[in-house]
Design a protein around this motif. Sequence first.
Motif, PDB file in Angstrom:
ATOM      1  N   GLU A  35       0.915  -1.234  -0.482  1.00 15.78           N
ATOM      2  CA  GLU A  35      -0.275   0.317  -0.093  1.00 15.78           C
ATOM      3  C   GLU A  35       0.830   1.565   0.194  1.00 15.78           C
ATOM      4  O   GLU A  35       0.874   2.228  -0.147  1.00 15.78           O
ATOM      5  N   TYR A  37       3.595   1.347  -1.623  1.00 18.39           N
ATOM      6  CA  TYR A  37       3.496   1.797  -3.019  1.00 18.39           C
ATOM      7  C   TYR A  37       2.730   1.899  -4.111  1.00 18.39           C
ATOM      8  O   TYR A  37       2.582   0.763  -4.887  1.00 18.39           O
ATOM      9  N   GLN A  38       1.964   3.078  -3.985  1.00 19.32           N
ATOM     10  CA  GLN A  38       0.825   3.666  -4.805  1.00 19.32           C
ATOM     11  C   GLN A  38       1.474   5.012  -5.091  1.00 19.32           C
ATOM     12  O   GLN A  38       1.976   5.121  -4.235  1.00 19.32           O
ATOM     13  N   ASP A  40      -0.535   6.747  -4.470  1.00 19.85           N
ATOM     14  CA  ASP A  40      -1.495   8.185  -3.539  1.00 19.85           C
ATOM     15  C   ASP A  40      -0.547   7.459  -2.064  1.00 19.85           C
ATOM     16  O   ASP A  40      -1.456   7.609  -0.765  1.00 19.85           O
ATOM     17  N   GLY A  41       0.183   6.487  -2.253  1.00 18.99           N
ATOM     18  CA  GLY A  41       0.332   5.374  -1.210  1.00 18.99           C
ATOM     19  C   GLY A  41       1.777   6.519  -0.144  1.00 18.99           C
ATOM     20  O   GLY A  41       1.824   7.684  -1.223  1.00 18.99           O
ATOM     21  N   HIS A  44       4.405   7.635  -2.511  1.00 17.21           N
ATOM     22  CA  HIS A  44       3.979   8.380  -4.225  1.00 17.21           C
ATOM     23  C   HIS A  44       4.292   8.012  -5.708  1.00 17.21           C
ATOM     24  O   HIS A  44       5.012   8.430  -6.351  1.00 17.21           O
ATOM     25  N   THR A  46       5.317   4.096  -7.809  1.00 19.82           N
ATOM     26  CA  THR A  46       4.951   2.509  -7.835  1.00 19.82           C
ATOM     27  C   THR A  46       5.995   1.921  -7.650  1.00 19.82           C
ATOM     28  O   THR A  46       7.114   1.989  -7.991  1.00 19.82           O
TER      29      THR A  46
END
Length: 96
Positions: A35, A37-38, A40-41, A44, A46
């Motif tokens: 979560e 590595y998203q 919006d995580g 910021h 991936t």
Amino acid sequence: WFDAVLEYGWAYGSTGNALRGKEVLLVASFGAGAEDYQLDGRFHTTVEEVLKPIATIQYHTGLLFLEPFITTGALNLSDEGLNEQVKEYLNVLSAK
């Protein structure tokens, strides 16, 4: 590894084709959870974006990059979780 292997005239360039067609399996573990590595995580970015600079080597060398084997949440991985990751990794390797 990069400095020793990715040499002009051997790995890439007009006469460099030693790696062309060879398969590469990137294997990486990340301490933080998936979560994080998203876009919006927490970070910021991936996992794919983190690995992108390495994957771009394929455009110079002709290497064939396989789907990477990624473990996230490694800092909090239980023994059971670690054993499960090992089994999955061995399955990936045995399929090759």
